[in-house]
Write an enzyme that holds these catalytic residues in place. Structure first.
Site, PDB file in Angstrom:
ATOM      1  N   ASP B 191      -6.903 -46.402 -34.297  1.00  0.00           N
ATOM      2  CA  ASP B 191      -7.314 -47.783 -34.509  1.00  0.00           C
ATOM      3  C   ASP B 191      -8.838 -47.894 -34.490  1.00  0.00           C
ATOM      4  O   ASP B 191      -9.448 -48.561 -35.319  1.00  0.00           O
ATOM      5  CB  ASP B 191      -6.701 -48.641 -33.400  1.00  0.00           C
ATOM      6  CG  ASP B 191      -6.633 -50.093 -33.801  1.00  0.00           C
ATOM      7  OD1 ASP B 191      -6.643 -50.381 -35.005  1.00  0.00           O
ATOM      8  OD2 ASP B 191      -6.572 -50.949 -32.908  1.00  0.00           O
ATOM      9  N   ASP B 388      -0.651 -54.627 -32.560  1.00  0.00           N
ATOM     10  CA  ASP B 388      -1.213 -54.687 -31.215  1.00  0.00           C
ATOM     11  C   ASP B 388      -0.195 -55.251 -30.239  1.00  0.00           C
ATOM     12  O   ASP B 388      -0.024 -54.743 -29.137  1.00  0.00           O
ATOM     13  CB  ASP B 388      -2.474 -55.543 -31.227  1.00  0.00           C
ATOM     14  CG  ASP B 388      -3.501 -54.970 -32.178  1.00  0.00           C
ATOM     15  OD1 ASP B 388      -3.710 -53.759 -32.128  1.00  0.00           O
ATOM     16  OD2 ASP B 388      -4.052 -55.720 -32.985  1.00  0.00           O
TER      17      ASP B 388
END
Lengths: 258, 467
Positions: B191, B388
């Site tokens: 990420d 997330d």
């Protein structure tokens, strides 16, 4: 049934803080953030402490003085941390002030700003204290509750009359109260430079910690827990008096200025 | 009370994001708790293609195997993200949207259905199969529509995002322990790279979307702050809305949580596909920015119609965010109008905005964010990728399999990581990865709690010693 018991234990320990949270704190996002950060701070302090003590664990079950030492070091450490928290809080308050200044200059007068400080600081302090208290209850009481949801309960030998979960929830409640309101007292003391208030908080904390040592004696919880509640209610009364006084002062001030 | 508005509104955006994340994590933990009883067969998914963990394997074997799993998974995710970027680059936007709807349908219908089935079994709810099917179908269709359609209340959309996060995360918690940890860490690193490194796929995606004034074709949770266009009232409105949003999310999630179930019904075959589906969702981490005021845009649109004509000449004023809303609310053909309208609104707003000090990015609450966040000062809506949600919840769900204490510690760590990310967001004012800080803190706190704190706390409390 056991689920009900488990929830009941959790509510014994956290019920008052829950209602405080719902009725006051959850309405103001900033207070929620304060609670969260002070909870985190407390968790970090606990982790550091346990890291320090880890090499010496487990302590012998029949000697009491290592526990006393442990409680004393922990309380000292946390009180030091509280002072640090105060410093950070102070800076935060400055930032908030200038922030408030910036966004509200066109509409708010100086008196409004003072009002903000007065109205909110107690809530903020309480929120900070609540964070500590909740963290205490969560880690010392709630996190051990998992077995309480299963079929059966657990008794410790030294306090054989009451289930362990119940007694730890009750002690937890006392500590939530102490932590929440001693934070208000301490911050008020720091803000006003009041020596007595500054000193009384560590003393309360230490006394409460020491009183749990009474539980070390067989059936000591019969005496220790009521004494603990005495300390908790003293904290409560002291804090109440202090806030009441301030409320009166504020009212006088505003009526004088108005 | 005017004076109370400052503290009242401070942090509204942050809470607006934290509340749904907390709800999602909480429900996943509940699910995990009830599911941990059932011994489920190993599932085979994109996340453990290489190595199937066996509790009796030695630590080295587990380590190597999970590392391999994590690498393969991340490579897959990266590949899918690049495909997404390519498709988006060549304007296959409609294809992407339909695909997204399809995967939402699939996730809700099969994985969600499996969860409902197990809830029904677990609580012996008397429902006949036809009713159940109809209910499930309706639920799924509504969810599918809410993904990219206009005219659907934002609260509903938020609820469905949370539900999807729960469903996928509950499924991911079935991964073996070592693999889970390695995948979480690997994803956090990925990420970081994907959003921040030049040429990172998510960065490309976000930039592409913003340069084209388009909505990201991805599953993203939008915390809509609230803000009714205009005046002071907005502060109150926003905190209220945040509360409502949170509560709504809880309600939506409640449906799936009551049962805490497992996804056993999912066959391996399905699971694999779902796995792929997830990896897509993951990509959706990237967030776009969106103008929250669009919410109100619809309402205000009417009011602004009159004013619209003079402005028609310059539809693209650089308020790119405002155009976004048009994407989901209308067909392409009519877009122009809407854009104009939004532009007008934006322009109308700007003086107010400045007056209120909204332009100042430093004030966190008002700044915007998003999650894999992209912020733009002219917009205020925080967006958090569904990925997330999922991986936060996976971490907490995994922690729940050990003890409640680790759950609390991980929850606090993740939330504070999220808070840090949001604050950074308002400082840097650009899209940021939401996973790294939170996941790293979460992992560190998990092991610290497990190794250090647990013996300490248990030793203290069993002697009724506290401080």
């Amino acid at each position: 049934m056991t689920v009900a018991a488990g929830i009941g234990y959790a509510l014994v320990a956290l019920g008052p803080s829950l209602s405080l949270f719902v009725s006051v704190i959850s309405r103001k996002p900033f207070l929620i953030l304060t609670v969260l950060s002070s909870t985190l701070l407390w968790l970090v302090s606990l982790i550091i402490l346990s890291g320090l003590w880890r090499p010496f664990l487990p302590l012998k079950a029949n000697v009491w003085w290592p526990y006393a030492l442990l409680v004393v070091t922990s309380v000292c450490f946390q009180e030091g941390l509280r002072f640090l928290f105060w410093k950070v809080y102070k800076r935060l308050e400055d930032v908030l002030d200038s922030f408030a200044d910036r966004i509200s200059r066109p509409r708010l007068f100086l008196t409004d700003k003072l009002q903000i400080a007065l109205d909110y600081s107690s809530q903020l302090h309480a929120a900070g204290g609540l964070g500590h208290g909740v963290a205490h209850a969560v880690f010392f009481c709630l996190s051990l509750l998992t077995p309480a949801f299963g079929p059966a309960t657990f008794y410790v030998e030294r306090c054989s009359k009451v289930p362990f979960f119940l007694i730890s929830a009750i002690i937890g409640l006392a500590f939530v109260t102490i932590h929440t309101f001693s934070m208000v007292i301490a911050f008020e003391g720091y803000a006003k430079g009041n020596r007595v208030d500054q000193v009384i908080v560590p003393v309360i904390h230490l006394a409460a910690g020491m009183l749990t040592l009474v539980n070390f004696a067989s059936e000591g919880c019969v005496i220790g827990v009521p004494l603990l509640y005495l300390v908790a209610s003293l904290t409560l009364v002291h804090c109440g008096k202090m806030v009441w006084q301030r409320l009166l002062e504020t009212r006088n001030q505003s009526s004088a200025s108005g | 009370m005017d004076s109370s508005s400052i503290l009242d509104s401070l942090g509204v955006e942050i809470i607006g994001v934290m509340a749904p994340v907390s709800i999602c994590m909480f429900l996943v933990v509940l699910l995990t708790y009830s599911l941990s009883v059932t011994s489920d067969p190993q599932i085979r998914t994109a996340a453990n293609l290489i190595y199937i963990e066996n509790p009796s394997d030695s630590a080295t074997v587990k380590l190597e195997g999970s590392l391999a799993n994590a690498i393969v998974f991340v490579v897959l995710v990266a590949a899918v993200t690049f495909i997404l970027v390519l498709l988006f680059y060549y304007n296959f936007t409609n294809f992407l949207k339909h695909y997204m709807r399809f995967s939402a349908f699939f996730v809700l219908g099969t994985m969600g259905g499996a969860i409902f089935l197990s809830i029904i079994q677990h609580f012996s709810i008397p429902v006949d199969s036809i009713t159940c099917f109809i209910l499930l179908f309706n639920f799924t269709i509504l969810g599918t529509l809410s993904v990219f359609a206009g005219g659907i209340p934002i609260v509903l959309r938020q609820c469905y995002m949370v539900v999807m996060g729960i469903v996928v995360a509950a499924w991911f918690t079935k991964l073996p322990e070592w693999t889970t940890w390695f995948i979480l860490v690997a994803l956090a690193l990925y990420d970081l790279v994907a959003v921040l490194a030049p040429g990172g796929p998510l960065k490309l995606l976000v930039e592409l979307a913003s340069s084209r004034d388009e909505e990201l074709p991805a599953m993203v949770y939008e915390a809509r702050p609230t803000v009714s266009s205009g005046n002071q009232g907005r502060n109150h409105g926003s905190s209220l809305r945040a509360l409502v949003g949170g509560g709504g999310g809880g309600g939506g999630g409640g449906v799936s949580d009551s049962g805490s179930v497992e996804l056993q019904a999912v066959r391996n075959h399905d699971a694999t596909q779902l796995g792929m589906g997830n990896s897509h969702n993951l990509d959706y981490n990237a967030v776009a920015v969106r103008d929250i005021d669009n919410v109100d845009g619809n309402g205000n649109g009417n009011r602004d119609v009159v004013e619209r004509s003079p402005v028609v000449g310059n539809p693209r004023e650089g308020h790119f965010a405002s155009a976004i809303s048009s994407e989901h609310s209308t067909a392409v053909g009519t877009r122009g109008n809407i854009e104009d309208r939004d532009t007008v609104i934006d322009e109308e707003m700007s003086p107010l905005v400045e007056l209120m000090g909204w332009g100042d990015n430093r004030e966190e609450p008002r700044g915007l964010e998003e999650l894999d966040n992209y912020v733009d000062s002219s917009n205020r809506g925080i967006k958090l990728g569904l990925g997330d949600f999922i991986f936060y919840s996976v971490l907490v769900g995994r922690a729940a399999m050990y003890d409640l204490m680790t759950v609390y510690a991980c929850y606090l760590a993740i939330i504070s990581g999220l808070g840090c990310t949001l604050i950074l967001l308002s400082v840097y004012n650009r899209a940021l990865p939401a996973l790294p800080i939170s996941i790293m803190l979460g992992v560190v706190f998990y092991f610290l709690t497990r190794l250090l704190m647990e013996p300490f706390v248990v030793g203290m409390t069993t002697n009724l010693m506290m401080f």
